[in-house]
Enzyme design. Sequence first.
Site, PDB file in Angstrom:
ATOM      1  N   ASP A  98      -8.531  -9.590   0.525  1.00 24.56           N
ATOM      2  CA  ASP A  98      -8.930  -8.898   1.749  1.00 24.56           C
ATOM      3  C   ASP A  98     -10.321  -9.291   2.226  1.00 24.56           C
ATOM      4  O   ASP A  98     -10.745  -8.893   3.307  1.00 24.56           O
ATOM      5  CB  ASP A  98      -8.851  -7.381   1.555  1.00 24.56           C
ATOM      6  CG  ASP A  98      -7.470  -6.833   1.878  1.00 24.56           C
ATOM      7  OD1 ASP A  98      -6.617  -7.617   2.320  1.00 24.56           O
ATOM      8  OD2 ASP A  98      -7.240  -5.629   1.685  1.00 24.56           O
ATOM      9  N   THR A 140      -3.859   1.394  -2.598  1.00 21.17           N
ATOM     10  CA  THR A 140      -3.249   0.078  -2.504  1.00 21.17           C
ATOM     11  C   THR A 140      -3.511  -0.780  -3.729  1.00 21.17           C
ATOM     12  O   THR A 140      -4.517  -0.611  -4.422  1.00 21.17           O
ATOM     13  CB  THR A 140      -3.777  -0.664  -1.253  1.00 21.17           C
ATOM     14  OG1 THR A 140      -3.087  -1.898  -1.104  1.00 21.17           O
ATOM     15  CG2 THR A 140      -5.262  -0.915  -1.348  1.00 21.17           C
ATOM     16  N   LEU A 141      -2.590  -1.699  -3.964  1.00 19.20           N
ATOM     17  CA  LEU A 141      -2.801  -2.845  -4.851  1.00 19.20           C
ATOM     18  C   LEU A 141      -2.919  -4.118  -4.025  1.00 19.20           C
ATOM     19  O   LEU A 141      -3.085  -5.198  -4.562  1.00 19.20           O
ATOM     20  CB  LEU A 141      -1.635  -2.979  -5.836  1.00 19.20           C
ATOM     21  CG  LEU A 141      -1.546  -1.942  -6.955  1.00 19.20           C
ATOM     22  CD1 LEU A 141      -0.219  -2.080  -7.705  1.00 19.20           C
ATOM     23  CD2 LEU A 141      -2.709  -2.074  -7.915  1.00 19.20           C
ATOM     24  N   ASN A 142      -2.777  -3.984  -2.706  1.00 23.42           N
ATOM     25  CA  ASN A 142      -2.744  -5.047  -1.708  1.00 23.42           C
ATOM     26  C   ASN A 142      -1.329  -5.597  -1.585  1.00 23.42           C
ATOM     27  O   ASN A 142      -0.529  -5.019  -0.858  1.00 23.42           O
ATOM     28  CB  ASN A 142      -3.750  -6.162  -1.987  1.00 23.42           C
ATOM     29  CG  ASN A 142      -3.961  -7.046  -0.760  1.00 23.42           C
ATOM     30  OD1 ASN A 142      -3.903  -6.561   0.365  1.00 23.42           O
ATOM     31  ND2 ASN A 142      -4.195  -8.326  -0.962  1.00 23.42           N
ATOM     32  N   SER A 168     -10.814  -3.181   4.786  1.00 22.09           N
ATOM     33  CA  SER A 168      -9.465  -2.640   4.643  1.00 22.09           C
ATOM     34  C   SER A 168      -8.916  -2.251   6.008  1.00 22.09           C
ATOM     35  O   SER A 168      -9.670  -2.050   6.964  1.00 22.09           O
ATOM     36  CB  SER A 168      -9.493  -1.407   3.739  1.00 22.09           C
ATOM     37  OG  SER A 168      -8.245  -0.736   3.758  1.00 22.09           O
ATOM     38  N   SER A 169      -7.600  -2.120   6.088  1.00 21.69           N
ATOM     39  CA  SER A 169      -6.946  -1.600   7.284  1.00 21.69           C
ATOM     40  C   SER A 169      -6.432  -0.172   7.078  1.00 21.69           C
ATOM     41  O   SER A 169      -5.859   0.412   7.998  1.00 21.69           O
ATOM     42  CB  SER A 169      -5.759  -2.501   7.667  1.00 21.69           C
ATOM     43  OG  SER A 169      -6.198  -3.794   8.017  1.00 21.69           O
ATOM     44  N   GLY A 221       1.175  -0.854   4.872  1.00 23.99           N
ATOM     45  CA  GLY A 221       1.601  -1.900   5.784  1.00 23.99           C
ATOM     46  C   GLY A 221       0.571  -2.945   6.144  1.00 23.99           C
ATOM     47  O   GLY A 221       0.712  -3.627   7.153  1.00 23.99           O
ATOM     48  N   GLY A 222      -0.509  -3.082   5.346  1.00 23.03           N
ATOM     49  CA  GLY A 222      -1.487  -4.120   5.648  1.00 23.03           C
ATOM     50  C   GLY A 222      -2.102  -3.916   7.015  1.00 23.03           C
ATOM     51  O   GLY A 222      -2.484  -2.812   7.400  1.00 23.03           O
ATOM     52  N   THR A 261       0.864  -1.162   0.000  1.00 19.70           N
ATOM     53  CA  THR A 261       0.000   0.000   0.000  1.00 19.70           C
ATOM     54  C   THR A 261       0.901   1.212   0.000  1.00 19.70           C
ATOM     55  O   THR A 261       2.088   1.107   0.262  1.00 19.70           O
ATOM     56  CB  THR A 261      -0.877  -0.059   1.272  1.00 19.70           C
ATOM     57  OG1 THR A 261      -1.559  -1.306   1.276  1.00 19.70           O
ATOM     58  CG2 THR A 261      -1.880   1.055   1.338  1.00 19.70           C
TER      59      THR A 261
END
Length: 570
Positions: A424, A400-402, A453-454, A474-475, A382
């Site tokens: 996700d 993000t692209l994840n 999402s985070s 950072g997920g 991200t």
Amino acid sequence: MNPLNLRNLLLLPFLTLLACTPARKLAVYPFQYSVQKKAEATHGAVVSAHPLASQVGLAILKKGGNAFDAAIATQLTLAVVYPGAGNIGGGGFLVGQTAAGKTLALDFRETAPAAAHRDLYLDAQGAVHPTKSISGHLSGGVPGTVAGLFETHRYARLPFRDLIAPAIELAEGGFAITEHEAAGLNHFRDSFLKYNSRPTAFVRATPWKAGDTLRQTELAATLRRIRDEGLPGFYGGETARLVVEEMQRGGGIISAADLSAYTAKWREPLRFAYKGYEVVSMPMPSSGGTLLAQMLRMTEGYPLAAYGHNSAAAVQLMTEVERRAFADRAEHMGDADFYPVPQAGLLDSAYLRARMRDYVPGRAGSSTLTGPGAPRKVSEQTTHLSVLDADGNAVSVTTTLNNSYGSKTVIGGAGFLLNDEMDDFSAKPGVPNLYGAVGGEANAIAPGKRMLSSMTPSIVLQNGRPWAVVGTPGGTTIPTSVFQSIVNLVDFRLDPEAAVNRPKFHHQWLPDVVYVEKGFPVEVRQQLEAMGYKLEERPQIGRTELIQVLPGGRMVAIGDGRGDDAAAGY
């Protein structure tokens, strides 16, 4: 041959080079630049994951654009110069405040295609397939970034054509890649070969090295269609045709109807008080804002400042609130358009106090014993950028692209990477995703649904004016990194550079592990282990982009030292 024509022919390569790099008009030099980690400013500041993107954003501010203009131009530039996460094939969230004091939350998260279903990634035995939601054509959700850019533009000043021009120029003419980018392209070379049906700009015969030129002519053509045709230049016409053809070649399920139906959504920003400040963050389908509010409010009654920054007492308290917040995430959080998320209950003061009743200072908690709460109903890839201008417009954007380089699939003929955001979703209740996060019914796959999402783009206000603009990639470590950055500023009174770069830690309920960055104090590690915590070291946690307003109105922008992140200001 006519001498004039001969002279023109000899000049042609030089003129072509100039045509390919007109970003020089914006004082951006794509083949010679440096990473500036700190910028002090009075008129405006930009901080992002790549120096060229930050420089483009700053140039837009100098040209008369506001923070929203700069955010759009910076995002588009990141789609070119930072392909591992910058994108037009992914999605994200924007939190903003206008100079007039209006707060904004824009959701341009990807959606599940119409052909998606809750068992999409299960095999014949009902087990989750190990790669289908992570890599390749089937892992992609319907992209939202371009729709988000056009929605953002309603608050901008300059024509969209001006904001997309630097990205087109950098894609067409190329730019010198950094050592980090070269390493990423080399690392994923085999994946690019495996998951692509057409040649891509990211693969070449010899390994990439720092200073090599990356040109993306197909991406430039796609950006020109967006420039000339607006939203239909991406969600319809030639680009949509190329996306659908790529899906057909690789077994993906995104259709022309999915693309044409996509819309970005304005949401009600999540606002809450913390120790004399007001935090503005993102509501569902981002869990980040709710997690941030839970964590800050669960710590509010404890004397964090007296414990000391990164002391064992402070880290233990913050670890335990992270544990409880992420347990609630697994059970209760998802796309509120599809599932009745009890957000008010999750943020209820009495509920949060009750969540901390079993907290015992000096003794490790247990994720087996501490599960999700029961709130009552109340009536790693991200990227982030932060922008602040002299008028008080503030923009915090996380996209993000994840995973790094998303699905590893480039849309043939269109030149952009497709996300792998379908991972996700909860592919199966209780089964962790790429980042180890678990979920259940709230985040099950459904057509048109936005995956949880985070991402936690946030703005901290003091007396109604922007005091800090912050976010990170950072997920699942995103909310905890933003949480720690805000605590570092508010409670521990660290300067912005230290608030960003001091070692961070992370706990997400499951697995029941405290992750610490390399460089985390050895003595504190030992004290935590003596309490009963299991610790694991990570090379890095997050890459925070922070702008803080100091007394007198001076802005300090900090690019995280963990990557190529760069700050720019004037």
